[in-house]
Design a protein around this motif. Sequence first.
Motif: not given
Length: 122
Positions: A72-76, A96-97, A105-106
């Motif tokens: 699991l990735i979280v971006i800003g 995005i997982r 996938r987003v």
Amino acid sequence: MEDERLWSFEESLWTEGPDNYREKVDPEVVMVLPHPPFVLRGDAAIAAVADTPVWDRAELTERQVSRPQEGLIVIGYHVTASRDGESYKAHCTSTIRRLEHEVWRVVQHQQTPALAKPLAQD
């Protein structure tokens, strides 16, 4: 996913067409976009972005990455996108997982248009 690939993945969602969205955006996605109906989910969200003309260029700055758990990735970030003399600036987040090895996938995306002039703070 290493950072270089992550940012290339996200930038492609701004500069490539509808087939790219359908490949990289999860069917259960939740999006908040800067136009009505604002909050969209699933096929409606994918259709909303697929119907938007792609940008010729997108510069992603002020990049932040969080990996709260495996897969699991979280971006800003801040985006400045342009096409045919038109420009768009926004502050964005995406989550995005990983579905399987090298398949991502987003599942969440949000855009807040950048104000030309910041609001005054009390």
